[in-house]
Design a protein around this motif. Sequence first.
Motif, PDB file in Angstrom:
ATOM      1  N   GLU A 107       0.812  -1.207   0.000  1.00  0.00           N
ATOM      2  CA  GLU A 107       0.000   0.000   0.000  1.00  0.00           C
ATOM      3  C   GLU A 107       0.853   1.269   0.000  1.00  0.00           C
ATOM      4  O   GLU A 107       0.409   2.324  -0.464  1.00  0.00           O
ATOM      5  CB  GLU A 107      -0.906   0.015   1.236  1.00  0.00           C
ATOM      6  CG  GLU A 107      -1.916  -1.109   1.281  1.00  0.00           C
ATOM      7  CD  GLU A 107      -2.777  -1.057   2.530  1.00  0.00           C
ATOM      8  OE1 GLU A 107      -2.862   0.030   3.152  1.00  0.00           O
ATOM      9  OE2 GLU A 107      -3.363  -2.098   2.903  1.00  0.00           O
ATOM     10  N   ASN A 108       2.084   1.177   0.492  1.00  0.00           N
ATOM     11  CA  ASN A 108       2.929   2.366   0.653  1.00  0.00           C
ATOM     12  C   ASN A 108       4.021   2.496  -0.408  1.00  0.00           C
ATOM     13  O   ASN A 108       4.570   3.581  -0.589  1.00  0.00           O
ATOM     14  CB  ASN A 108       3.582   2.353   2.035  1.00  0.00           C
ATOM     15  CG  ASN A 108       2.564   2.394   3.153  1.00  0.00           C
ATOM     16  OD1 ASN A 108       1.500   2.995   3.021  1.00  0.00           O
ATOM     17  ND2 ASN A 108       2.880   1.754   4.272  1.00  0.00           N
ATOM     18  N   SER A 135       7.593  -5.775  16.562  1.00  0.00           N
ATOM     19  CA  SER A 135       6.494  -5.553  15.613  1.00  0.00           C
ATOM     20  C   SER A 135       6.837  -4.361  14.728  1.00  0.00           C
ATOM     21  O   SER A 135       7.815  -3.642  14.965  1.00  0.00           O
ATOM     22  CB  SER A 135       5.184  -5.290  16.357  1.00  0.00           C
ATOM     23  OG  SER A 135       5.166  -3.984  16.899  1.00  0.00           O
ATOM     24  N   SER A 136       6.005  -4.148  13.730  1.00  0.00           N
ATOM     25  CA  SER A 136       6.216  -3.017  12.815  1.00  0.00           C
ATOM     26  C   SER A 136       6.096  -1.680  13.535  1.00  0.00           C
ATOM     27  O   SER A 136       6.640  -0.675  13.068  1.00  0.00           O
ATOM     28  CB  SER A 136       5.193  -3.086  11.677  1.00  0.00           C
ATOM     29  OG  SER A 136       3.868  -3.012  12.188  1.00  0.00           O
ATOM     30  N   TYR A 137       5.416  -1.653  14.678  1.00  0.00           N
ATOM     31  CA  TYR A 137       5.224  -0.400  15.410  1.00  0.00           C
ATOM     32  C   TYR A 137       6.512   0.115  16.048  1.00  0.00           C
ATOM     33  O   TYR A 137       6.574   1.255  16.498  1.00  0.00           O
ATOM     34  CB  TYR A 137       4.153  -0.582  16.489  1.00  0.00           C
ATOM     35  CG  TYR A 137       2.799  -0.915  15.916  1.00  0.00           C
ATOM     36  CD1 TYR A 137       2.046   0.054  15.247  1.00  0.00           C
ATOM     37  CD2 TYR A 137       2.275  -2.200  16.006  1.00  0.00           C
ATOM     38  CE1 TYR A 137       0.815  -0.255  14.694  1.00  0.00           C
ATOM     39  CE2 TYR A 137       1.043  -2.512  15.455  1.00  0.00           C
ATOM     40  CZ  TYR A 137       0.314  -1.534  14.800  1.00  0.00           C
ATOM     41  OH  TYR A 137      -0.904  -1.839  14.245  1.00  0.00           O
ATOM     42  N   GLN A 138       7.542  -0.710  16.066  1.00  0.00           N
ATOM     43  CA  GLN A 138       8.828  -0.298  16.622  1.00  0.00           C
ATOM     44  C   GLN A 138       9.769   0.274  15.559  1.00  0.00           C
ATOM     45  O   GLN A 138      10.916   0.588  15.855  1.00  0.00           O
ATOM     46  CB  GLN A 138       9.477  -1.489  17.332  1.00  0.00           C
ATOM     47  CG  GLN A 138       8.662  -2.001  18.505  1.00  0.00           C
ATOM     48  CD  GLN A 138       9.086  -3.384  18.942  1.00  0.00           C
ATOM     49  OE1 GLN A 138      10.111  -3.908  18.511  1.00  0.00           O
ATOM     50  NE2 GLN A 138       8.290  -4.000  19.803  1.00  0.00           N
ATOM     51  N   ASP A 152       1.210   3.946   8.187  1.00  0.00           N
ATOM     52  CA  ASP A 152       1.353   2.676   8.900  1.00  0.00           C
ATOM     53  C   ASP A 152       2.307   1.764   8.150  1.00  0.00           C
ATOM     54  O   ASP A 152       2.073   1.429   6.988  1.00  0.00           O
ATOM     55  CB  ASP A 152      -0.030   2.022   9.038  1.00  0.00           C
ATOM     56  CG  ASP A 152       0.000   0.734   9.841  1.00  0.00           C
ATOM     57  OD1 ASP A 152       1.051   0.441  10.458  1.00  0.00           O
ATOM     58  OD2 ASP A 152      -1.027   0.030   9.865  1.00  0.00           O
ATOM     59  N   LEU A 153       3.405   1.346   8.803  1.00  0.00           N
ATOM     60  CA  LEU A 153       4.346   0.412   8.178  1.00  0.00           C
ATOM     61  C   LEU A 153       3.863  -1.030   8.301  1.00  0.00           C
ATOM     62  O   LEU A 153       4.414  -1.922   7.657  1.00  0.00           O
ATOM     63  CB  LEU A 153       5.734   0.535   8.813  1.00  0.00           C
ATOM     64  CG  LEU A 153       6.422   1.899   8.721  1.00  0.00           C
ATOM     65  CD1 LEU A 153       7.828   1.813   9.296  1.00  0.00           C
ATOM     66  CD2 LEU A 153       6.457   2.415   7.294  1.00  0.00           C
ATOM     67  N   GLY A 154       2.825  -1.231   9.109  1.00  0.00           N
ATOM     68  CA  GLY A 154       2.286  -2.574   9.299  1.00  0.00           C
ATOM     69  C   GLY A 154       0.919  -2.714   8.672  1.00  0.00           C
ATOM     70  O   GLY A 154      -0.060  -3.037   9.355  1.00  0.00           O
ATOM     71  N   ASP A 186       5.902  -2.319   5.260  1.00  0.00           N
ATOM     72  CA  ASP A 186       5.376  -1.706   4.042  1.00  0.00           C
ATOM     73  C   ASP A 186       5.851  -0.260   4.025  1.00  0.00           C
ATOM     74  O   ASP A 186       5.303   0.596   4.725  1.00  0.00           O
ATOM     75  CB  ASP A 186       3.846  -1.781   4.053  1.00  0.00           C
ATOM     76  CG  ASP A 186       3.232  -1.467   2.689  1.00  0.00           C
ATOM     77  OD1 ASP A 186       3.958  -0.956   1.821  1.00  0.00           O
ATOM     78  OD2 ASP A 186       2.024  -1.739   2.524  1.00  0.00           O
ATOM     79  N   ILE A 187       6.911   0.011   3.252  1.00  0.00           N
ATOM     80  CA  ILE A 187       7.534   1.332   3.302  1.00  0.00           C
ATOM     81  C   ILE A 187       7.439   2.041   1.952  1.00  0.00           C
ATOM     82  O   ILE A 187       7.247   1.404   0.910  1.00  0.00           O
ATOM     83  CB  ILE A 187       9.016   1.239   3.728  1.00  0.00           C
ATOM     84  CG1 ILE A 187       9.850   0.530   2.664  1.00  0.00           C
ATOM     85  CG2 ILE A 187       9.143   0.524   5.063  1.00  0.00           C
ATOM     86  CD1 ILE A 187      11.335   0.534   2.968  1.00  0.00           C
TER      87      ILE A 187
END
Length: 211
Positions: A107-108, A135-138, A152-154, A186-187
């Motif tokens: 998506e990114n 997790s991706s949140y880190q 959002d990277l996740g 997802d970057i």
Amino acid sequence: MKKAFIGAAVLATALTLTACGGTAAKNTPSEEAKAADAPVTAPTASPIPSSTPKPKDSSKSSRGNLIAKPGDVGTLTDQRTNKVTTKFTVDSFAEATCTERFAKPSENGHLVLVNMTVETTPDLVDSSNPKFNISSYQFKYIADNGTTFNGDLGTISTYSCISDSLEFPMQGMGPGEKVSGAVVLDIPAGPGVLVYSGGSYNGPGFEYKIS
């Protein structure tokens, strides 16, 4: 769940002998005999330091993060106990090839695998949070021009890309465990840096250049 340097010193004690003037009394054992009769004590080594030396400021980016590259060992120290609770390496970055049935496109921009090896120490048990998660949140993505991606990277694409067996355990890691796995991010497209915060660790982040 979807989605890390040490030496020891040898201590010795020196004993200084002071002699008084005069002659030695008869039948006094020689210095060689006294030395031979003295008990032999094996040298002892000091324990390995429980925390790694603080890096020099020159190893930090303008954002205050530690500049790292794949293969570098990072360590996370608990702020309450001041003990190293986690050691890790980012082994490599790779374009993700999704293999799961319900895989979705990025998506990114593109999906990236962050391959990591993580080892928790027994000291994690005394931490304020005795469980380590990834997790991706880190992670945070910053473009070369300094713009931080606030998306959002996740995304859902990261949750349906690779087999669960290739990722880190959803239940986290306890003390004395070692896991190698991947985090799917997802970057945006284009060069920049990925910053890994280390979860609940309160020190500087670890910054990795990616293309």
